[in-house]
Scaffold this motif. Structure first.
Motif, PDB file in Angstrom:
ATOM      1  N   GLY A  64     -14.521 -15.497  34.581  1.00  0.00           N
ATOM      2  CA  GLY A  64     -15.637 -14.565  34.584  1.00  0.00           C
ATOM      3  C   GLY A  64     -15.062 -13.160  34.687  1.00  0.00           C
ATOM      4  N   LEU A  65     -15.711 -12.211  34.046  1.00  0.00           N
ATOM      5  CA  LEU A  65     -15.261 -10.826  34.079  1.00  0.00           C
ATOM      6  C   LEU A  65     -16.400  -9.942  34.574  1.00  0.00           C
ATOM      7  CD1 LEU A  65     -13.430 -10.907  30.661  1.00  0.00           C
ATOM      8  CD2 LEU A  65     -12.337 -10.670  32.895  1.00  0.00           C
ATOM      9  N   PHE A  66     -16.061  -9.004  35.450  1.00  0.00           N
ATOM     10  CA  PHE A  66     -17.077  -8.189  36.098  1.00  0.00           C
ATOM     11  C   PHE A  66     -16.803  -6.708  35.928  1.00  0.00           C
ATOM     12  CE2 PHE A  66     -16.925 -12.230  38.196  1.00  0.00           C
ATOM     13  CZ  PHE A  66     -18.268 -12.549  38.363  1.00  0.00           C
ATOM     14  N   LEU A  67     -17.886  -5.956  35.881  1.00  0.00           N
ATOM     15  CA  LEU A  67     -17.856  -4.499  35.859  1.00  0.00           C
ATOM     16  C   LEU A  67     -18.336  -4.022  37.219  1.00  0.00           C
ATOM     17  CD1 LEU A  67     -17.893  -1.679  34.417  1.00  0.00           C
ATOM     18  CD2 LEU A  67     -20.277  -2.214  33.799  1.00  0.00           C
ATOM     19  N   TYR A  68     -17.598  -3.089  37.824  1.00  0.00           N
ATOM     20  CA  TYR A  68     -18.033  -2.502  39.093  1.00  0.00           C
ATOM     21  C   TYR A  68     -18.747  -1.195  38.797  1.00  0.00           C
ATOM     22  CZ  TYR A  68     -18.065  -0.704  43.823  1.00  0.00           C
ATOM     23  OH  TYR A  68     -18.474  -0.205  45.039  1.00  0.00           O
ATOM     24  N   ARG A  69     -19.992  -1.082  39.226  1.00  0.00           N
ATOM     25  CA  ARG A  69     -20.816   0.096  38.949  1.00  0.00           C
ATOM     26  C   ARG A  69     -20.972   1.005  40.160  1.00  0.00           C
ATOM     27  NH1 ARG A  69     -22.055   1.279  33.758  1.00  0.00           N
ATOM     28  NH2 ARG A  69     -24.100   1.983  34.369  1.00  0.00           N
ATOM     29  N   GLY A  70     -20.201   0.792  41.204  1.00  0.00           N
ATOM     30  CA  GLY A  70     -20.258   1.647  42.380  1.00  0.00           C
ATOM     31  C   GLY A  70     -19.391   2.876  42.196  1.00  0.00           C
ATOM     32  N   SER A  71     -19.287   3.662  43.230  1.00  0.00           N
ATOM     33  CA  SER A  71     -18.441   4.850  43.158  1.00  0.00           C
ATOM     34  C   SER A  71     -17.333   4.750  44.206  1.00  0.00           C
ATOM     35  CB  SER A  71     -19.272   6.118  43.380  1.00  0.00           C
ATOM     36  OG  SER A  71     -19.816   6.119  44.681  1.00  0.00           O
ATOM     37  N   VAL A  72     -16.208   5.363  43.867  1.00  0.00           N
ATOM     38  CA  VAL A  72     -15.059   5.415  44.756  1.00  0.00           C
ATOM     39  C   VAL A  72     -14.601   6.860  44.791  1.00  0.00           C
ATOM     40  CG1 VAL A  72     -12.709   4.580  45.176  1.00  0.00           C
ATOM     41  CG2 VAL A  72     -14.402   3.051  44.140  1.00  0.00           C
ATOM     42  N   ASP A  73     -14.393   7.387  45.983  1.00  0.00           N
ATOM     43  CA  ASP A  73     -13.968   8.766  46.164  1.00  0.00           C
ATOM     44  C   ASP A  73     -12.670   9.042  45.402  1.00  0.00           C
ATOM     45  OD1 ASP A  73     -12.273  10.783  48.070  1.00  0.00           O
ATOM     46  OD2 ASP A  73     -14.408  11.260  48.061  1.00  0.00           O
ATOM     47  N   LYS A  74     -12.572  10.216  44.785  1.00  0.00           N
ATOM     48  CA  LYS A  74     -11.379  10.582  44.005  1.00  0.00           C
ATOM     49  C   LYS A  74     -10.107  10.535  44.842  1.00  0.00           C
ATOM     50  CE  LYS A  74     -13.554  13.346  40.448  1.00  0.00           C
ATOM     51  NZ  LYS A  74     -13.647  14.646  39.790  1.00  0.00           N
ATOM     52  N   GLU A  75     -10.199  10.880  46.097  1.00  0.00           N
ATOM     53  CA  GLU A  75      -9.017  10.852  46.960  1.00  0.00           C
ATOM     54  C   GLU A  75      -8.524   9.420  47.166  1.00  0.00           C
ATOM     55  OE1 GLU A  75      -5.794  11.905  49.248  1.00  0.00           O
ATOM     56  OE2 GLU A  75      -6.992  13.088  47.850  1.00  0.00           O
ATOM     57  N   ILE A  76      -9.446   8.492  47.309  1.00  0.00           N
ATOM     58  CA  ILE A  76      -9.054   7.084  47.450  1.00  0.00           C
ATOM     59  C   ILE A  76      -8.383   6.602  46.174  1.00  0.00           C
ATOM     60  CG2 ILE A  76      -9.956   4.727  47.687  1.00  0.00           C
ATOM     61  CD1 ILE A  76     -12.044   5.907  49.640  1.00  0.00           C
ATOM     62  N   ILE A  77      -8.931   6.981  45.029  1.00  0.00           N
ATOM     63  CA  ILE A  77      -8.316   6.622  43.746  1.00  0.00           C
ATOM     64  C   ILE A  77      -6.908   7.205  43.662  1.00  0.00           C
ATOM     65  CG2 ILE A  77      -8.451   6.917  41.238  1.00  0.00           C
ATOM     66  CD1 ILE A  77     -10.515   4.936  42.353  1.00  0.00           C
ATOM     67  N   ARG A  78      -6.735   8.452  44.063  1.00  0.00           N
ATOM     68  CA  ARG A  78      -5.419   9.085  44.033  1.00  0.00           C
ATOM     69  C   ARG A  78      -4.436   8.331  44.908  1.00  0.00           C
ATOM     70  NH1 ARG A  78      -2.200  11.817  46.687  1.00  0.00           N
ATOM     71  NH2 ARG A  78      -3.481  12.212  48.496  1.00  0.00           N
ATOM     72  N   GLN A  79      -4.894   7.897  46.090  1.00  0.00           N
ATOM     73  CA  GLN A  79      -4.030   7.170  47.022  1.00  0.00           C
ATOM     74  C   GLN A  79      -3.639   5.780  46.517  1.00  0.00           C
ATOM     75  OE1 GLN A  79      -6.092   7.180  50.778  1.00  0.00           O
ATOM     76  NE2 GLN A  79      -5.950   9.403  51.001  1.00  0.00           N
ATOM     77  N   LEU A  80      -4.441   5.227  45.627  1.00  0.00           N
ATOM     78  CA  LEU A  80      -4.135   3.900  45.090  1.00  0.00           C
ATOM     79  C   LEU A  80      -2.937   3.910  44.149  1.00  0.00           C
ATOM     80  CD1 LEU A  80      -7.637   2.431  44.231  1.00  0.00           C
ATOM     81  CD2 LEU A  80      -6.061   1.643  45.991  1.00  0.00           C
ATOM     82  N   GLN A  81      -2.726   5.026  43.446  1.00  0.00           N
ATOM     83  CA  GLN A  81      -1.672   5.088  42.431  1.00  0.00           C
ATOM     84  C   GLN A  81      -0.309   4.737  43.032  1.00  0.00           C
ATOM     85  OE1 GLN A  81      -1.085   4.626  39.297  1.00  0.00           O
ATOM     86  NE2 GLN A  81      -2.023   6.491  38.525  1.00  0.00           N
ATOM     87  N   GLY A  82       0.282   3.658  42.562  1.00  0.00           N
ATOM     88  CA  GLY A  82       1.600   3.233  43.015  1.00  0.00           C
ATOM     89  C   GLY A  82       1.621   2.441  44.316  1.00  0.00           C
ATOM     90  N   LYS A  83       0.459   2.243  44.930  1.00  0.00           N
ATOM     91  CA  LYS A  83       0.381   1.507  46.190  1.00  0.00           C
ATOM     92  C   LYS A  83       0.855   0.068  46.006  1.00  0.00           C
ATOM     93  CE  LYS A  83      -3.039   0.089  49.660  1.00  0.00           C
ATOM     94  NZ  LYS A  83      -4.448   0.147  50.043  1.00  0.00           N
ATOM     95  N   GLU A  84       1.660  -0.425  46.940  1.00  0.00           N
ATOM     96  CA  GLU A  84       2.108  -1.813  46.895  1.00  0.00           C
ATOM     97  C   GLU A  84       1.178  -2.670  47.733  1.00  0.00           C
ATOM     98  OE1 GLU A  84       6.249  -2.204  47.774  1.00  0.00           O
ATOM     99  OE2 GLU A  84       6.833  -1.153  45.940  1.00  0.00           O
ATOM    100  N   THR A  85       0.686  -3.737  47.115  1.00  0.00           N
ATOM    101  CA  THR A  85      -0.283  -4.613  47.767  1.00  0.00           C
ATOM    102  C   THR A  85       0.053  -6.057  47.458  1.00  0.00           C
ATOM    103  OG1 THR A  85      -1.808  -4.658  45.894  1.00  0.00           O
ATOM    104  CG2 THR A  85      -2.103  -2.866  47.478  1.00  0.00           C
TER     105      THR A  85
END
Length: 133
Positions: A64-85
């Motif tokens: 199944g494939l899903f689209l997320y229609r919520g919002s995420v703060d730009k700062e959180i998106i910036r912090q995700l770049q390169g994050k190891e999880t």
């Protein structure tokens, strides 16, 4: 390879939406509101089982494939770049890459990504999903 967060239903008793939310959280750290998810595969004809089969001649895996229609703060998106999880005890070593949507189709060979883009664009074209700015 750039790919979408994904996981198996083994422990979730067939709860595809719950699995999607859990996998996004495990693999990116984002907490999604389940009410903001749109099941893109639900737009398919019911004869498909409302799933996509990446390699029907080779295996019976359906996704199944899903689209997320919520919002995420730009700062959180910036912090995700390169994050190891990822769950290290499950052998996961994931590095998050944030890619602009307009560039995504050219930056990956992941069939899940390419199929999700196609389903989104066709659903949007047919008026099943309205574009948000």
């Amino acid at each position: 390879m750039l790919e979408l967060p994904a996981g198996m239903l083994d422990d979730d008793k067939g709860d595809i939406v719950g699995t999607a939310v859990r996998e996004v959280q495990e693999e990116t750290g984002l907490h999604l509101n389940i009410d903001d998810l749109v099941d893109l595969t639900a737009f398919l004809d019911t004869s498909t089982g409302n799933q996509v089969f990446p390699s029907p001649g080779g295996c019976d895996e359906g996704i199944g494939l899903f689209l997320y229609r919520g919002s995420v703060d730009k700062e959180i998106i910036r912090q995700l770049q390169g994050k190891e999880t990822g769950l290290r005890d499950h052998g996961e070593l994931i590095q998050v890459h944030v890619v602009p949507y307009r560039d995504l189709w050219r930056k990956t060979a992941d069939a899940k990504v390419l199929t999700a883009i196609a389903l989104y664009e066709m659903a949007k074209r047919d008026g099943l999903i309205r574009h948000r700015d």
